[in-house]
Design an enzyme around this catalytic site. Structure first.
Site, PDB file in Angstrom:
ATOM      1  CG  ASN A  55      -1.677   1.263   1.428  1.00 51.45           C
ATOM      2  OD1 ASN A  55      -1.822   2.039   0.481  1.00 51.45           O
ATOM      3  ND2 ASN A  55      -2.193   1.485   2.635  1.00 51.45           N
ATOM      4  CD1 TRP A  56       3.317   0.842  -2.915  1.00 51.10           C
ATOM      5  CD2 TRP A  56       3.474   2.040  -4.795  1.00 51.10           C
ATOM      6  NE1 TRP A  56       3.948   0.066  -3.856  1.00 51.10           N
ATOM      7  CE2 TRP A  56       4.054   0.777  -5.014  1.00 51.10           C
ATOM      8  CE3 TRP A  56       3.449   2.961  -5.845  1.00 51.10           C
ATOM      9  CZ2 TRP A  56       4.620   0.414  -6.245  1.00 51.10           C
ATOM     10  CZ3 TRP A  56       4.005   2.609  -7.074  1.00 51.10           C
ATOM     11  CH2 TRP A  56       4.592   1.345  -7.266  1.00 51.10           C
ATOM     12  CE  LYS A  57       0.289   3.553   4.724  1.00 55.18           C
ATOM     13  NZ  LYS A  57       0.270   3.781   6.158  1.00 55.18           N
ATOM     14  CG  HIS A 142      -5.637   1.959   5.357  1.00 57.73           C
ATOM     15  ND1 HIS A 142      -5.192   2.888   6.274  1.00 57.73           N
ATOM     16  CD2 HIS A 142      -4.596   1.130   5.116  1.00 57.73           C
ATOM     17  CE1 HIS A 142      -3.921   2.623   6.566  1.00 57.73           C
ATOM     18  NE2 HIS A 142      -3.534   1.561   5.882  1.00 57.73           N
ATOM     19  CD  GLU A 144      -2.747   5.581   6.785  1.00 54.26           C
ATOM     20  OE1 GLU A 144      -2.797   5.643   5.543  1.00 54.26           O
ATOM     21  OE2 GLU A 144      -1.766   5.125   7.405  1.00 54.26           O
ATOM     22  CD  GLU A 212      -3.291  -2.509   7.466  1.00 52.98           C
ATOM     23  OE1 GLU A 212      -2.190  -2.728   6.966  1.00 52.98           O
ATOM     24  OE2 GLU A 212      -3.953  -1.491   7.224  1.00 52.98           O
ATOM     25  N   GLY A 218       2.713   2.258  10.697  1.00 50.58           N
ATOM     26  CA  GLY A 218       3.699   3.323  10.549  1.00 50.58           C
ATOM     27  C   GLY A 218       4.438   3.682  11.825  1.00 50.58           C
ATOM     28  CB  SER A 256       5.404  -1.676  11.982  1.00 55.25           C
ATOM     29  OG  SER A 256       4.986  -0.336  12.211  1.00 55.25           O
ATOM     30  N   GLY A 277       2.917  -1.075   4.238  1.00 58.50           N
ATOM     31  CA  GLY A 277       2.969   0.328   3.861  1.00 58.50           C
ATOM     32  C   GLY A 277       4.395   0.750   3.571  1.00 58.50           C
ATOM     33  N   GLY A 278       5.077   1.267   4.595  1.00 56.00           N
ATOM     34  CA  GLY A 278       6.400   1.856   4.411  1.00 56.00           C
ATOM     35  C   GLY A 278       7.383   0.971   3.666  1.00 56.00           C
TER      36      GLY A 278
HETATM   37  C1  PEP Z   1      -0.592   0.270   6.082  1.00 56.45           C
HETATM   38  O1  PEP Z   1      -0.701   1.477   5.938  1.00 56.45           O
HETATM   39  O2  PEP Z   1      -1.473  -0.483   5.659  1.00 56.45           O
HETATM   40  C2  PEP Z   1       0.579  -0.234   6.774  1.00 56.45           C
HETATM   41  C3  PEP Z   1       0.556  -1.454   7.203  1.00 56.45           C
HETATM   42  O3  PEP Z   1       1.630   0.641   6.918  1.00 56.45           O
HETATM   43  P1  PEP Z   1       3.073   0.303   7.562  1.00 56.45           P
HETATM   44  O4  PEP Z   1       3.542  -0.996   6.985  1.00 56.45           O
HETATM   45  O5  PEP Z   1       3.942   1.447   7.162  1.00 56.45           O
HETATM   46  O6  PEP Z   1       2.866   0.203   9.032  1.00 56.45           O
END
Ligand code: PEP
Length: 294
Positions: A55-57, A142, A144, A212, A218, A256, A277-278
Site C-alpha cells: 500500500n503505497w498510500k 483502511h 487512515e 491492521e 507506521g 510495521s 505500507g512503508g
Molecule cells: C498500512 O498502511 O497499511 C501499513 C501497514 O503501513 P506500515 O507498513 O507502514 O505500518
C-alpha cells in the site's frame, strides 16, 4: 489473480516460511506456536496462497512510482515466489503500473473506491473505474480512511459491495486502536468490524481481510506473534458464520511489517500474507518479505 486454494489439513491456512536458515516452514511455525507465549493453534500443510500487498498510500505517484513498480516486477520476474504480489499505487499511475504488471506475477489494486458505481461525487473513483484502469483488487476501510474520512463499518461494507459488483477483490481492513487494546476490547472490536464491514455472501474469491492494529501502522511497533495469532484466529472464527469457505479467506497482517520481523509473523498459522505500507516503497525490502513465503 484468483487465490490458489489447496486442500486444508487441520482446518486452517498454510503458513509462510520463517526465512530462518535450517528451519523447514512447519518446523518454524510449530516452534512459534508451541512457545509459552502462544495459544495452541492448528497448523496446516496447505491453504490459501499467501498475498504480499504493498500500500503505497500518497507516495510515489510519479516517475519514482513507475520505477518502483518496475523494480518489483522485474525483481520478481525471474523467481518462483510462494505468494501472490499486489501493488496498490496512487490512482494517478495505477493504469501505467497495471500496464507494466501485465503478464507478470504482480496484480494491481486501488487504495479506496466509492460505494456507488457512478455519479456526482467530485474527486472520487468508482470500483468500475479502477477495474477499467487495470486493478483487480481494492483496499477498503483502511484505518487512515476510517479516521481521516469518517468511514464507518457500514460505509466500508458498501464499498466492498461496490468492489464485488465491479469484479474486484475487496481487501477489507479492520483493527483496534491502542486504547481499545489497552482496555482489553481488541477481540470485541474485531468481531464488530467483521460483522459490520464484510458483506454477507462474501467469500474467498472476492474478499481478503487485513488485520491492521491502528497503533502498529507506521509506528515501528507490532503486536507480539501471540497477539497476532490470537487476532487472526478470532477473525477467522467470526468469518465462519458470515462468509463462504471462511477457511480459505486470506487474512493478512498489516502494521510495521519489515524484512526483519516478517518471518515470525508470516509463519503463524492463520496469517496468509501481509499488507505493507512503508516497506513496500523499497522494492528490495518488499521482495525480501515476499521471498519469506517461498
Ligand atoms: C498500512 O498502511 O497499511 C501499513 C501497514 O503501513 P506500515 O507498513 O507502514 O505500518
Amino acid at each position: 489473480m484468483p487465490a490458489s486454494t489447496g486442500g486444508i489439513i487441520g482446518g486452517g491456512p498454510r503458513p509462510c516460511n520463517s526465512g530462518l536458515p535450517g528451519n523447514e516452514p512447519l518446523t518454524k511455525a510449530e516452534a512459534v506456536l508451541n512457545s509459552p507465549h502462544f495459544p495452541l493453534l492448528e497448523t496446516t500443510l496447505s491453504g490459501p496462497r499467501p498475498l504480499i500487498a504493498g500500500n503505497w498510500k500518497m507516495n510515489a505517484g510519479d516517475a519514482a512510482g513507475i520505477a518502483l513498480a518496475r523494480a518489483v516486477i522485474e525483481g520478481a520476474g525471474s523467481e518462483t515466489l510462494g505468494c501472490d504480489l499486489l501493488l496498490c499505487p496512487p490512482a494517478v499511475i495505477l493504469a501505467e503500473v497495471a500496464r507494466l504488471a501485465g503478464g507478470s506475477a504482480a496484480a494491481v489494486g486501488g487504495q479506496d473506491c466509492h460505494a456507488e458505481d457512478a455519479g456526482a461525487h467530485t474527486g472520487d473513483l468508482s470500483a468500475i473505474m479502477l477495474r477499467e484502469a487495470g486493478a483487480s483488487f481494492v483496499i477498503v476501510g483502511h484505518s487512515e480512511r476510517r479516521a481521516g474520512h469518517g468511514e464507518t463499518d457500514a460505509m466500508v461494507r458498501a464499498k466492498a459491495e461496490a468492489a464485488h459488483r465491479a469484479g474486484l477483490t475487496a481487501i477489507v481492513c479492520i483493527g483496534e486502536t491502542e486504547g481499545e487494546r489497552a482496555a482489553g476490547k481488541t477481540l470485541d472490536v474485531l468481531a464488530h468490524q467483521v460483522g459490520g464491514s464484510v458483506p454477507a455472501g462474501a467469500g474467498a474469491a472476492d474478499t481478503v481481510i487485513a488485520y491492521e492494529p491502528v497503533w502498529a501502522i507506521g509506528s515501528g511497533r507490532t503486536p507480539s506473534p501471540g497477539e497476532v495469532a490470537e487476532a487472526h484466529a478470532h477473525i477467522r472464527a467470526r468469518l465462519a458464520g458470515r462468509v463462504d469457505s471462511a477457511a480459505e479467506v486470506r487474512i493478512l497482517y498489516g502494521g510495521s511489517v519489515k524484512p526483519d520481523n516478517a518471518g515470525a509473523i508470516l509463519a503463524l498459522g492463520d496469517v496468509n500474507g501481509a499488507l505493507i505500507g512503508g516497506a513496500s516503497l523499497d522494492a528490495a525490502a518488499f521482495l525480501a518479505i515476499a521471498r519469506l513465503c517461498r
